[in-house]
Design a protein around this motif. Structure first.
Motif, PDB file in Angstrom:
ATOM      1  N   TYR A   1     -36.426  38.648  11.071  1.00  0.00           N
ATOM      2  CA  TYR A   1     -37.184  37.840  12.035  1.00  0.00           C
ATOM      3  C   TYR A   1     -36.617  36.429  12.131  1.00  0.00           C
ATOM      4  N   GLY A   2     -35.998  35.954  11.060  1.00  0.00           N
ATOM      5  CA  GLY A   2     -35.364  34.635  11.091  1.00  0.00           C
ATOM      6  C   GLY A   2     -34.310  34.512  12.168  1.00  0.00           C
ATOM      7  N   GLY A   3     -33.748  35.622  12.628  1.00  0.00           N
ATOM      8  CA  GLY A   3     -32.796  35.574  13.734  1.00  0.00           C
ATOM      9  C   GLY A   3     -33.432  35.079  15.020  1.00  0.00           C
ATOM     10  N   LEU A   4     -34.698  35.449  15.254  1.00  0.00           N
ATOM     11  CA  LEU A   4     -35.428  34.933  16.409  1.00  0.00           C
ATOM     12  C   LEU A   4     -35.628  33.428  16.273  1.00  0.00           C
ATOM     13  N   VAL A   5     -35.975  33.006  15.057  1.00  0.00           N
ATOM     14  CA  VAL A   5     -36.277  31.594  14.805  1.00  0.00           C
ATOM     15  C   VAL A   5     -35.027  30.732  14.967  1.00  0.00           C
ATOM     16  N   ILE A   6     -33.892  31.160  14.404  1.00  0.00           N
ATOM     17  CA  ILE A   6     -32.687  30.330  14.505  1.00  0.00           C
ATOM     18  C   ILE A   6     -32.149  30.314  15.925  1.00  0.00           C
ATOM     19  N   SER A   7     -32.366  31.393  16.668  1.00  0.00           N
ATOM     20  CA  SER A   7     -31.924  31.418  18.071  1.00  0.00           C
ATOM     21  C   SER A   7     -32.684  30.385  18.884  1.00  0.00           C
TER      22      SER A   7
ATOM     23  N   VAL B   1     -25.210  32.306  11.789  1.00  0.00           N
ATOM     24  CA  VAL B   1     -24.904  33.538  11.068  1.00  0.00           C
ATOM     25  C   VAL B   1     -26.175  34.379  11.031  1.00  0.00           C
ATOM     26  N   TYR B   2     -26.055  35.602  11.518  1.00  0.00           N
ATOM     27  CA  TYR B   2     -27.177  36.535  11.560  1.00  0.00           C
ATOM     28  C   TYR B   2     -27.009  37.564  10.445  1.00  0.00           C
ATOM     29  N   VAL B   3     -27.939  37.545   9.498  1.00  0.00           N
ATOM     30  CA  VAL B   3     -27.891  38.433   8.336  1.00  0.00           C
ATOM     31  C   VAL B   3     -28.986  39.484   8.503  1.00  0.00           C
ATOM     32  N   SER B   4     -28.587  40.694   8.873  1.00  0.00           N
ATOM     33  CA  SER B   4     -29.575  41.753   9.152  1.00  0.00           C
ATOM     34  C   SER B   4     -30.661  41.213  10.079  1.00  0.00           C
ATOM     35  N   ALA B   5     -30.243  40.504  11.129  1.00  0.00           N
ATOM     36  CA  ALA B   5     -31.175  39.703  11.918  1.00  0.00           C
ATOM     37  C   ALA B   5     -31.131  40.049  13.396  1.00  0.00           C
ATOM     38  N   PHE B   6     -32.284  39.855  14.038  1.00  0.00           N
ATOM     39  CA  PHE B   6     -32.386  40.029  15.478  1.00  0.00           C
ATOM     40  C   PHE B   6     -31.581  38.968  16.220  1.00  0.00           C
ATOM     41  N   VAL B   7     -30.975  39.378  17.340  1.00  0.00           N
ATOM     42  CA  VAL B   7     -30.267  38.461  18.233  1.00  0.00           C
ATOM     43  C   VAL B   7     -30.959  38.576  19.595  1.00  0.00           C
ATOM     44  N   PRO B   8     -31.903  37.685  19.879  1.00  0.00           N
ATOM     45  CA  PRO B   8     -32.767  37.873  21.051  1.00  0.00           C
ATOM     46  C   PRO B   8     -32.271  37.217  22.326  1.00  0.00           C
ATOM     47  N   GLU B   9     -32.637  37.811  23.436  1.00  0.00           N
ATOM     48  CA  GLU B   9     -32.596  37.176  24.740  1.00  0.00           C
ATOM     49  C   GLU B   9     -33.960  36.526  24.988  1.00  0.00           C
ATOM     50  N   GLN B  10     -34.050  35.670  26.000  1.00  0.00           N
ATOM     51  CA  GLN B  10     -35.346  35.131  26.398  1.00  0.00           C
ATOM     52  C   GLN B  10     -36.303  36.287  26.685  1.00  0.00           C
ATOM     53  N   GLY B  11     -37.522  36.208  26.148  1.00  0.00           N
ATOM     54  CA  GLY B  11     -38.529  37.234  26.371  1.00  0.00           C
ATOM     55  C   GLY B  11     -38.557  38.336  25.329  1.00  0.00           C
TER      56      GLY B  11
ATOM     57  N   THR C   1     -42.595  35.916  21.772  1.00  0.00           N
ATOM     58  CA  THR C   1     -41.302  36.078  22.441  1.00  0.00           C
ATOM     59  C   THR C   1     -40.505  34.780  22.406  1.00  0.00           C
ATOM     60  N   VAL C   2     -39.205  34.916  22.432  1.00  0.00           N
ATOM     61  CA  VAL C   2     -38.315  33.761  22.519  1.00  0.00           C
ATOM     62  C   VAL C   2     -38.454  33.137  23.897  1.00  0.00           C
ATOM     63  N   GLN C   3     -38.677  31.823  23.921  1.00  0.00           N
ATOM     64  CA  GLN C   3     -38.941  31.133  25.179  1.00  0.00           C
ATOM     65  C   GLN C   3     -37.688  30.501  25.794  1.00  0.00           C
ATOM     66  N   SER C   4     -36.718  30.167  24.978  1.00  0.00           N
ATOM     67  CA  SER C   4     -35.548  29.469  25.488  1.00  0.00           C
ATOM     68  C   SER C   4     -34.743  30.354  26.432  1.00  0.00           C
ATOM     69  N   ALA C   5     -34.364  29.770  27.564  1.00  0.00           N
ATOM     70  CA  ALA C   5     -33.513  30.495  28.506  1.00  0.00           C
ATOM     71  C   ALA C   5     -32.089  30.627  27.977  1.00  0.00           C
TER      72      ALA C   5
ATOM     73  N   ALA D   1     -25.775  46.046  18.375  1.00  0.00           N
ATOM     74  CA  ALA D   1     -25.922  45.620  19.769  1.00  0.00           C
ATOM     75  C   ALA D   1     -26.101  44.111  19.856  1.00  0.00           C
ATOM     76  N   GLY D   2     -26.829  43.532  18.904  1.00  0.00           N
ATOM     77  CA  GLY D   2     -27.016  42.092  18.897  1.00  0.00           C
ATOM     78  C   GLY D   2     -25.718  41.346  18.676  1.00  0.00           C
ATOM     79  N   ALA D   3     -24.906  41.846  17.742  1.00  0.00           N
ATOM     80  CA  ALA D   3     -23.605  41.210  17.489  1.00  0.00           C
ATOM     81  C   ALA D   3     -22.714  41.284  18.718  1.00  0.00           C
ATOM     82  N   GLU D   4     -22.728  42.421  19.390  1.00  0.00           N
ATOM     83  CA  GLU D   4     -21.924  42.567  20.613  1.00  0.00           C
ATOM     84  C   GLU D   4     -22.425  41.633  21.703  1.00  0.00           C
ATOM     85  N   ARG D   5     -23.742  41.540  21.857  1.00  0.00           N
ATOM     86  CA  ARG D   5     -24.344  40.664  22.858  1.00  0.00           C
ATOM     87  C   ARG D   5     -23.901  39.223  22.661  1.00  0.00           C
ATOM     88  N   ALA D   6     -23.820  38.807  21.398  1.00  0.00           N
ATOM     89  CA  ALA D   6     -23.506  37.412  21.089  1.00  0.00           C
ATOM     90  C   ALA D   6     -22.015  37.117  21.105  1.00  0.00           C
TER      91      ALA D   6
END
Length: 245
Positions: free
Chosen positions: A70-76, A89-99, A168-172, A199-204
């Motif tokens: 969940y810290g991946g959402l927070v650092i994003s 650095v995402y360690v077993s972490a979510f890589v979110p888009e807005q929303g 949800t992540v608010q940042s655009a 998929a998150g690593a590829e997205r980023a």
């Protein structure tokens, strides 16, 4: 690049706490890298990110921001439009888009067994928070960690609110959209399916993706040297320092 080595700032995720980074911190310290482990409140993405931003603001010089789960959402969110953050650095972490939320991302590929392992705890202020049932903590969260260590982790786990998991992540423009990121995770993660993490690593547009064969969700505890090496790669890239781990 800066001539000043960045400070590494760690943000733990749900059901963990700051000491989950101890093994990684020891590895980085031996390499001359300074780090700080944040006590993530786990109440809401916006509130947690605001707290992390305050920590970042208190640090002299650039920061490599590291999040678990969940810290991946927070650092994003915390790194969005934050010039002090040089890399992520995402360690077993979510890589979110807005929303995106923890719930939506964890369900974006099959394989998570976390839902069946959670116990809700009612809050006097309304809503609930969740913990991982102690009898299942070892197998669910840290299957590749010695049972005695996993027992301690289960006893000291930090609950997370349902609101935070649905938030949800608010940042655009989450931080990973305009700064370099590295990703490390386990192939046998039962909280967040490895397919979601890939998929998150590829997205980023990951600068380095390391899938640890047989590793659980608790990669910072079970594989601290691999996690530290990934972070050191980020530090080297943004500081130009001769850092080896």
């Amino acid at each position: 690049m800066s001539d000043q080595n960045p400070t590494v700032v760690f943000v733990h995720g749900a059901f963990a706490e700051s000491s989950s980074w101890n093994g990684v911190i020891e590895q980085l310290y031996a390499a001359g890298i300074t780090s700080v482990a944040v006590a993530n409140p786990l109440r809401s993405i916006s509130g947690d990110a605001a707290y992390v931003r305050d920590v970042i603001a208190s640090i002299d010089g650039p920061v490599v921001l590291v999040g678990h789960s969940y810290g991946g959402l927070v650092i994003s969110e915390a790194s969005s439009a934050n010039d002090k953050v040089a890399a992520l650095v995402y360690v077993s972490a979510f890589v979110p888009e807005q929303g995106d939320s923890a719930f939506s991302l964890s369900a974006s590929a099959p394989g998570s067994t976390l839902g069946d392992a959670l116990d809700p705890i009612p809050l006097s202020t309304g809503g609930v928070e969740f913990v991982i049932r102690r009898s299942l903590f070892h197998s669910q969260f840290a299957a590749d960690v010695p049972v005695q260590v996993a027992g301690l982790m289960g006893a000291t786990q930090r609950p997370i609110t349902e609101a935070a998991l649905r938030d949800t992540v608010q940042s655009a423009r989450p931080g990973w959209t305009d700064r370099p990121s590295w990703h490390v995770f386990g192939s046998e993660d039962r909280n967040i399916p490895a397919a979601v993490l890939r998929a998150g690593a590829e997205r980023a547009g990951s600068r380095g993706t390391f899938e640890l064969t047989g590793a659980s969700h608790a990669t910072s505890v079970s594989r601290p040297a691999d996690v530290a090496a990934t972070i050191a790669s980020a530090v080297r890239s943004v500081a130009g320092a001769a850092v080896t781990v």
